[in-house]
Scaffold this motif. Structure first.
Motif, short mmCIF file in Angstrom:
data_model
loop_
_atom_site.label_atom_id
_atom_site.label_comp_id
_atom_site.label_asym_id
_atom_site.label_seq_id
_atom_site.Cartn_x
_atom_site.Cartn_y
_atom_site.Cartn_z
N GLN A 102 -7.87 24.91 -32.75
CA GLN A 102 -8.19 26.25 -32.28
C GLN A 102 -7.71 26.54 -30.87
OE1 GLN A 102 -12.37 26.84 -32.80
NE2 GLN A 102 -12.19 27.12 -35.01
N SER A 103 -7.50 25.50 -30.07
CA SER A 103 -7.21 25.75 -28.66
C SER A 103 -5.83 25.34 -28.19
CB SER A 103 -8.26 25.05 -27.79
OG SER A 103 -8.18 23.65 -27.98
N GLN A 104 -5.00 24.77 -29.09
CA GLN A 104 -3.69 24.28 -28.67
C GLN A 104 -2.63 24.51 -29.74
OE1 GLN A 104 -4.63 20.17 -27.86
NE2 GLN A 104 -5.21 20.62 -25.75
N GLY A 105 -1.37 24.36 -29.33
CA GLY A 105 -0.25 24.43 -30.25
C GLY A 105 0.93 23.69 -29.67
N VAL A 106 1.89 23.35 -30.54
CA VAL A 106 3.10 22.64 -30.11
C VAL A 106 4.27 23.61 -30.16
CG1 VAL A 106 4.71 20.76 -30.62
CG2 VAL A 106 2.24 20.42 -30.91
N VAL A 107 4.95 23.77 -29.03
CA VAL A 107 6.16 24.58 -28.93
C VAL A 107 7.34 23.63 -29.02
CG1 VAL A 107 7.52 26.15 -27.47
CG2 VAL A 107 5.01 26.30 -27.47
N THR A 108 8.25 23.87 -29.98
CA THR A 108 9.46 23.06 -30.11
C THR A 108 10.64 23.88 -29.64
OG1 THR A 108 8.54 21.89 -32.01
CG2 THR A 108 10.93 21.74 -31.70
N VAL A 109 11.41 23.29 -28.73
CA VAL A 109 12.54 23.96 -28.11
C VAL A 109 13.81 23.16 -28.36
CG1 VAL A 109 13.50 24.73 -25.90
CG2 VAL A 109 11.06 24.94 -26.32
N LEU A 110 14.85 23.82 -28.85
CA LEU A 110 16.17 23.21 -28.94
C LEU A 110 16.80 23.31 -27.57
CD1 LEU A 110 18.56 21.99 -30.53
CD2 LEU A 110 19.31 24.34 -30.94
N GLN A 111 17.14 22.17 -26.97
CA GLN A 111 17.76 22.16 -25.65
C GLN A 111 19.21 21.71 -25.78
OE1 GLN A 111 15.56 19.72 -22.91
NE2 GLN A 111 13.91 21.19 -22.79
N GLU A 112 20.09 22.52 -25.22
CA GLU A 112 21.49 22.15 -25.06
C GLU A 112 21.74 21.96 -23.58
OE1 GLU A 112 24.11 24.08 -28.57
OE2 GLU A 112 23.56 25.44 -26.94
N VAL A 113 22.02 20.73 -23.20
CA VAL A 113 22.36 20.44 -21.80
C VAL A 113 23.86 20.61 -21.67
CG1 VAL A 113 22.23 18.76 -19.93
CG2 VAL A 113 20.45 18.77 -21.73
N LYS A 114 24.26 21.46 -20.73
CA LYS A 114 25.68 21.75 -20.54
C LYS A 114 26.08 21.43 -19.11
CE LYS A 114 25.88 25.47 -23.95
NZ LYS A 114 26.33 26.87 -24.18
N LYS A 115 27.39 21.24 -18.93
CA LYS A 115 27.89 21.10 -17.56
C LYS A 115 28.73 22.31 -17.20
CE LYS A 115 31.51 17.72 -18.81
NZ LYS A 115 32.00 16.38 -18.46
N GLN A 116 29.22 22.34 -15.99
CA GLN A 116 29.90 23.52 -15.45
C GLN A 116 31.08 23.98 -16.30
OE1 GLN A 116 30.00 20.47 -14.02
NE2 GLN A 116 32.17 19.99 -13.94
N THR A 117 31.63 23.12 -17.12
CA THR A 117 32.75 23.49 -18.01
C THR A 117 32.24 24.15 -19.29
OG1 THR A 117 32.66 21.33 -19.08
CG2 THR A 117 34.17 21.57 -17.18
N GLU A 118 30.92 24.25 -19.42
CA GLU A 118 30.22 24.76 -20.60
C GLU A 118 30.24 23.79 -21.78
OE1 GLU A 118 30.74 28.90 -21.55
OE2 GLU A 118 30.80 29.46 -19.45
N GLU A 119 30.77 22.58 -21.57
CA GLU A 119 30.70 21.54 -22.60
C GLU A 119 29.25 21.10 -22.73
OE1 GLU A 119 34.11 18.40 -22.52
OE2 GLU A 119 33.69 19.05 -20.45
N VAL A 120 28.80 20.91 -23.96
CA VAL A 120 27.47 20.37 -24.22
C VAL A 120 27.53 18.87 -24.01
CG1 VAL A 120 25.67 20.07 -25.94
CG2 VAL A 120 26.93 22.23 -25.84
N THR A 163 16.06 27.19 -26.61
CA THR A 163 15.68 28.18 -27.62
C THR A 163 14.45 27.68 -28.36
OG1 THR A 163 18.00 28.78 -27.94
CG2 THR A 163 16.46 29.48 -29.65
N VAL A 164 13.42 28.52 -28.44
CA VAL A 164 12.23 28.17 -29.20
C VAL A 164 12.61 28.18 -30.68
CG1 VAL A 164 9.87 28.83 -29.80
CG2 VAL A 164 10.70 29.17 -27.45
N ILE A 165 12.38 27.03 -31.35
CA ILE A 165 12.75 26.94 -32.77
C ILE A 165 11.56 26.71 -33.70
CG2 ILE A 165 15.13 26.22 -32.34
CD1 ILE A 165 14.22 23.33 -33.02
N ASP A 166 10.39 26.36 -33.13
CA ASP A 166 9.23 26.15 -34.01
C ASP A 166 7.95 26.27 -33.18
OD1 ASP A 166 8.08 25.60 -36.54
OD2 ASP A 166 7.76 23.51 -35.97
N LEU A 167 6.92 26.76 -33.84
CA LEU A 167 5.59 26.89 -33.24
C LEU A 167 4.58 26.37 -34.27
CD1 LEU A 167 6.04 30.54 -31.94
CD2 LEU A 167 6.02 28.48 -30.52
N LYS A 168 3.80 25.36 -33.88
CA LYS A 168 2.82 24.78 -34.79
C LYS A 168 1.45 24.78 -34.12
CE LYS A 168 5.20 22.84 -38.31
NZ LYS A 168 5.88 23.86 -39.03
N GLU A 169 0.48 25.38 -34.77
CA GLU A 169 -0.88 25.37 -34.25
C GLU A 169 -1.43 23.96 -34.31
OE1 GLU A 169 -3.45 28.39 -34.52
OE2 GLU A 169 -1.93 29.94 -34.79
#
Length: 146
Positions: free
Chosen positions: A112-130, A103-109
């Motif tokens: 003029q030509s670049q920006g940082v995209v911050t993504v919250l990552q939840e790694v899950k397994k087949q049981t849906e456990e994080v 999930t994208v949680i933050d965007l920082k310029e």
């Protein structure tokens, strides 16, 4: 996930990857590559006598595998910018299939030509456990009109 220009991202945007099954070979190859031969990952008898009752994947192996589940578009992605708030919340065993929800949680310029995209990552397994949670930051190009 990282296949469009910085200004095309919206906070709250989500993405789910495909899965990948963790194998015994993954643990052995990661141990060889990293030099991390801690017995919880590599010694079946040792691991059987822990509260996990079996070998578990290295946390850094899980992070490495999930990087391979992402799409990084050359020319758009500039560089991996960092990780924050990394936590390993449940074990990943040999035979588990992991995937990630992002999930994208933050965007920082960044100029003029670049920006940082911050993504919250939840790694899950087949049981849906994080099994891991982290904030990943990627330096991205902005779309420039010529």
């Amino acid at each position: 996930m990282f296949n469009k220009y910085f200004e095309e991202y919206k906070i709250g945007e989500t993405w789910t990857s495909t899965g990948r099954t963790i194998t015994e070979s993954d643990l052995v190859m990661f141990s060889s590559f990293s030099g991390d031969w801690f017995p919880l990952h590599t010694d079946k008898e040792y691991a059987a006598n822990t509260h996990f009752e079996q070998r578990i994947a290295h946390g850094m192996l899980i992070l490495s595998v999930t990087t391979g589940l992402l799409r990084f578009e050359p020319g758009i992605v500039v560089a991996f910018y960092g990780m924050d708030k990394v936590r390993f919340t449940n074990p990943t065993f040999i035979g588990d299939t992991i995937y990630l929800n992002a999930t994208v949680i933050d965007l920082k310029e960044k100029g003029q030509s670049q920006g940082v995209v911050t993504v919250l990552q939840e790694v899950k397994k087949q049981t849906e456990e994080v099994v891991a949670v982290l904030e990943m930051k990627i330096l991205m190009n902005k779309h420039t009109l010529e």
